[in-house]
Design a protein around this motif. Structure first.
Motif, short mmCIF file in Angstrom:
data_model
loop_
_atom_site.label_atom_id
_atom_site.label_comp_id
_atom_site.label_asym_id
_atom_site.label_seq_id
_atom_site.Cartn_x
_atom_site.Cartn_y
_atom_site.Cartn_z
N TYR A 276 0.83 -1.19 0.00
CA TYR A 276 0.00 0.00 0.00
C TYR A 276 0.87 1.26 0.00
O TYR A 276 2.03 1.24 0.44
N PRO A 277 0.32 2.38 -0.47
CA PRO A 277 1.06 3.64 -0.40
C PRO A 277 1.45 3.97 1.04
O PRO A 277 0.79 3.55 1.99
N ARG A 278 2.51 4.76 1.19
CA ARG A 278 3.02 5.09 2.52
C ARG A 278 1.93 5.70 3.41
O ARG A 278 1.84 5.36 4.60
N GLU A 279 1.13 6.60 2.87
CA GLU A 279 0.10 7.25 3.67
C GLU A 279 -0.91 6.23 4.20
O GLU A 279 -1.36 6.33 5.35
N VAL A 280 -1.24 5.25 3.39
CA VAL A 280 -2.16 4.19 3.82
C VAL A 280 -1.51 3.35 4.91
O VAL A 280 -2.15 3.00 5.90
N GLU A 282 0.73 4.29 7.03
CA GLU A 282 0.76 5.08 8.26
C GLU A 282 -0.61 5.10 8.94
O GLU A 282 -0.71 5.05 10.17
N THR A 283 -1.68 5.14 8.14
CA THR A 283 -3.03 5.14 8.71
C THR A 283 -3.35 3.79 9.34
O THR A 283 -3.94 3.72 10.42
N ILE A 284 -2.96 2.71 8.66
CA ILE A 284 -3.18 1.37 9.21
C ILE A 284 -2.40 1.20 10.51
O ILE A 284 -2.91 0.66 11.50
N THR A 285 -1.16 1.69 10.52
CA THR A 285 -0.36 1.61 11.74
C THR A 285 -1.04 2.36 12.88
O THR A 285 -1.12 1.87 14.01
N ALA A 286 -1.58 3.54 12.57
CA ALA A 286 -2.28 4.33 13.59
C ALA A 286 -3.52 3.60 14.08
O ALA A 286 -3.86 3.64 15.27
N LEU A 287 -4.20 2.89 13.17
CA LEU A 287 -5.41 2.15 13.54
C LEU A 287 -5.11 1.07 14.57
O LEU A 287 -5.88 0.85 15.51
N PHE A 288 -3.97 0.39 14.42
CA PHE A 288 -3.62 -0.70 15.31
C PHE A 288 -2.77 -0.25 16.50
O PHE A 288 -2.36 -1.08 17.31
N SER A 289 -2.52 1.05 16.60
CA SER A 289 -1.66 1.56 17.67
C SER A 289 -2.47 2.06 18.85
O SER A 289 -3.65 2.43 18.71
N ALA A 290 -1.83 2.03 20.01
CA ALA A 290 -2.41 2.65 21.21
C ALA A 290 -1.87 4.08 21.30
O ALA A 290 -0.67 4.30 21.13
#
Length: 334
Positions: A276-280, A282-290
């Motif tokens: 996925y593109p970098r921005e996507v 980063e968003t997925i990482t944020a979704l799974f992050s606390a």
């Protein structure tokens, strides 16, 4: 501790099966520390230390008990100060984010007992080896916060003597994948979503939280595991409430919450994530992050609405002073 002395002890399980125990004393302490080992957190043979060291050394490597699967250690400093420790994060194969919440110290200087209460991601992903570990931990009770749909899609393989299903009401992360992949939902949107999820969880699940504490108040139910899909949201808010009810320091509650970031690998959760593109990504990482702001703002909102966490426990969760004292008696070292 009842004087001004403070001792910090950490224990890590190394990949080769040895334990690394480290300690610091404040102010610096002279004298001797004795280390005792046991397969049980409740019983140590104090006539046979496995090591006797100068306190100034500050660490000791110990080969764990292979027959028991997990070792607990009692450190006694100068025949006066006693601390029990073990590893917080247990090695698992299919289960993610599995850890013991023992060892956290509350405002009175009392610590949570080890080997009593665990928090986790989905146990439905347990391998045969993971289930052997749960057997070794002598798990008595499982509290499953997943929805009925999640439980049906991924049934729990491990059969504890008692299983309580408490499907906490709240939005799930996977419903936003389309928005994320189309880039209609971005990283900053996730932070706002995360806060709304926690607010919703706290405002719409009092009945389940009351049941949770009812289970925790029965000593025969331990050891207990609480879990959801990732152990990051529903389990996190339940863990934070338990720690707060035990008067654990707020910075330790935050540390426990943020530890999910070290234990959840989003690449393993999302197929072809790197494509996925970098921005996507980063968003997925944020979704799974606390996110620190999430838990802090949620507790600030409780205090704003109820005046204090104490009022919230008593008025909303029916957790009276006497019930909290009983909970502390069960879960805290004297």
């Amino acid at each position: 501790m009842k004087d001004n002395s403070k001792i910090s002890v950490v224990c890590d399980l190394m990949p080769n099966g040895t334990y690394m125990i480290k300690w610091e004393t404040f102010p610096p302490m002279e004298g001797t520390v004795k280390i005792y080992e046991s397969a049980s957190p409740d019983s140590f043979n104090l006539s046979s230390p496995i090591a006797e060291l100068d306190i100034q050394k500050g660490y000791q490597r110990v080969l764990g008990m292979p027959s028991s699967g997990r070792s607990y250690f009692q450190l006694i400093f100068n025949k006066k100060y006693s601390i029990i420790t073990t590893e917080r994060v247990l090695p698992t194969q299919g289960i993610s984010n599995f850890r013991d919440i023992g060892g956290y110290e509350n405002k009175e200087g009392k610590s949570i007992k080890w080997g009593k209460l665990y928090r986790s991601g989905s146990i439905a992903m347990a391998t045969k080896r993971d289930m052997q570990m749960l057997d070794m931990l002598k798990i008595e009770t499982i509290i499953d916060f997943r929805t009925q749909k999640e439980s049906f899609s991924f049934p729990n393989k491990y059969k504890a003597p008692q299983v309580y299903n408490m499907p906490l009401r709240g939005n799930r992360y996977d419903i936003f994948f389309d928005e994320i992949l189309s880039q209609r939902m971005k990283r900053m949107d996730i932070l706002s979503y995360d806060q709304s999820v926690f607010t919703f969880l706290l405002e719409n699940n009092s009945d389940y939280f009351i049941r949770l504490f009812d289970v925790l108040l029965e000593e025969k139910n331990y050891p207990i595991i609480i879990y959801c899909s990732l152990g990051k949201d529903r389990t996190a808010i339940a863990s934070a409430l338990i720690l707060a009810a035990l008067d654990i320091e707020s910075d330790l509650i935050l540390d426990d919450y943020l530890m999910s970031n070290e234990l959840i690998n989003y690449h393993a959760l999302v197929r072809n994530a790197q494509a996925y593109p970098r921005e996507v990504q980063e968003t997925i990482t944020a979704l799974f992050s606390a996110h620190k702001e999430t838990i802090k703002n949620s507790f600030d909102a409780i205090i704003s609405d109820y005046g204090s966490m104490d009022n919230y426990f008593e008025q909303e969760l029916k957790l009276t002073v006497s019930k909290r004292e009983k909970l502390k008696h069960i879960l805290l070292y004297e």
